[in-house]
Design a protein around this motif. Sequence first.
Motif, PDB file in Angstrom:
ATOM      1  N   GLY A  47      60.996  42.030  59.405  1.00  0.00           N
ATOM      2  CA  GLY A  47      59.572  42.130  59.659  1.00  0.00           C
ATOM      3  C   GLY A  47      58.760  42.274  58.393  1.00  0.00           C
ATOM      4  N   SER A  48      57.445  42.198  58.542  1.00  0.00           N
ATOM      5  CA  SER A  48      56.480  42.553  57.514  1.00  0.00           C
ATOM      6  C   SER A  48      55.466  43.434  58.245  1.00  0.00           C
ATOM      7  CB  SER A  48      55.850  41.305  56.898  1.00  0.00           C
ATOM      8  OG  SER A  48      54.962  41.665  55.857  1.00  0.00           O
ATOM      9  N   SER A  49      54.214  43.014  58.379  1.00  0.00           N
ATOM     10  CA  SER A  49      53.340  43.674  59.346  1.00  0.00           C
ATOM     11  C   SER A  49      53.668  43.180  60.750  1.00  0.00           C
ATOM     12  CB  SER A  49      51.872  43.392  59.021  1.00  0.00           C
ATOM     13  OG  SER A  49      51.527  43.988  57.792  1.00  0.00           O
ATOM     14  N   GLN A  97      54.988  44.847  50.854  1.00  0.00           N
ATOM     15  CA  GLN A  97      54.472  44.513  52.178  1.00  0.00           C
ATOM     16  C   GLN A  97      53.328  43.520  52.195  1.00  0.00           C
ATOM     17  OE1 GLN A  97      53.932  47.845  54.721  1.00  0.00           O
ATOM     18  NE2 GLN A  97      56.088  48.350  54.724  1.00  0.00           N
ATOM     19  N   GLU A 182      53.355  45.435  64.085  1.00  0.00           N
ATOM     20  CA  GLU A 182      52.703  46.744  64.014  1.00  0.00           C
ATOM     21  C   GLU A 182      51.590  46.824  65.059  1.00  0.00           C
ATOM     22  OE1 GLU A 182      50.001  47.399  60.778  1.00  0.00           O
ATOM     23  OE2 GLU A 182      49.890  45.264  60.331  1.00  0.00           O
ATOM     24  N   GLY A 204      60.219  49.416  62.414  1.00  0.00           N
ATOM     25  CA  GLY A 204      59.588  49.923  61.200  1.00  0.00           C
ATOM     26  C   GLY A 204      59.848  51.401  61.003  1.00  0.00           C
ATOM     27  N   SER A 209      55.294  51.819  64.809  1.00  0.00           N
ATOM     28  CA  SER A 209      55.677  50.543  64.207  1.00  0.00           C
ATOM     29  C   SER A 209      56.215  49.615  65.288  1.00  0.00           C
ATOM     30  CB  SER A 209      56.761  50.762  63.153  1.00  0.00           C
ATOM     31  OG  SER A 209      56.303  51.587  62.105  1.00  0.00           O
ATOM     32  N   GLY A 222      57.784  45.078  62.740  1.00  0.00           N
ATOM     33  CA  GLY A 222      56.777  45.212  61.700  1.00  0.00           C
ATOM     34  C   GLY A 222      56.326  46.654  61.513  1.00  0.00           C
ATOM     35  N   VAL A 223      55.571  46.871  60.423  1.00  0.00           N
ATOM     36  CA  VAL A 223      55.062  48.207  60.123  1.00  0.00           C
ATOM     37  C   VAL A 223      53.730  48.068  59.398  1.00  0.00           C
ATOM     38  CG1 VAL A 223      56.174  48.432  57.862  1.00  0.00           C
ATOM     39  CG2 VAL A 223      55.716  50.485  59.210  1.00  0.00           C
ATOM     40  N   ALA A 230      59.295  47.856  56.695  1.00  0.00           N
ATOM     41  CA  ALA A 230      59.419  47.078  57.934  1.00  0.00           C
ATOM     42  C   ALA A 230      60.898  46.896  58.260  1.00  0.00           C
ATOM     43  CB  ALA A 230      58.733  45.727  57.769  1.00  0.00           C
TER      44      ALA A 230
END
Length: 247
Positions: A47-49, A97, A182, A204, A209, A222-223, A230
Amino acid sequence: MRRRFEYKDRELEDFLIRFYPAGNYTWIVPEGCFSVDVFLVGGGGSGSSAGGGGGYTKTFKSDNKGWKDGEAIAVKPGQSISITVGKGGAKVYQAEQNSPGKDGGYSQFMSSSYRANGGKGANKWRGGDGGSAGSSSYTQDGASDGGDTNGEEYGVIKGQGHTTRDFGESGGKRNAGGGSGETNTGVVFQGGISDYSEGSGTGGSTNGSGKGGGGYGGGGGGVRYSMVYAGAGGDGTVLIRGRRYKS
């Protein structure tokens, strides 16, 4: 002729062999086995966001039930076959991130002709494409069973468009759920459903998250940018079935 005569009265049995976790393996084809069905799941993207995509799946088999990508694979007793199980994409930490998540590794049986690619890491706020798509930030749960996820302003994230069930069959278990993104609304979105816990993506670093998708080859959750990391993608798998002589 001697070998055929030696084994002509021996009884055959079904077998099913799984390779997991990520890594390189060698499989020796058992006596009596001349072809195998193979099901592959690539590693999940991280993940990312947003959430990472679940690993892509490929099916090679003799029958025409459900989905398949090719025919059963010819082998010979005693043959040494190289197998790779794809690793899930690594966690994305706070300093990174503003960068995409990491793609999952491919899973392979014998050669690149029999390969399932890893799911795509999330691209900041847009979920990763994969076997089942990851979810964008603030939107919805990750996809399951080969589905897409509508990311609203971030567009539709693409699943592979067919089932992720074992050997492409309606009675098989689901693999490679997409991770979720997120949230800033108080709603915690869930990762895509799988019938396995092994190989699931992780969420996350904090409550609120996104959640990882179900295994094998689940996408990472995501986070929010201010949090620690993440989620990582889950490892893929290689599943082999065939017939061999009883021992």
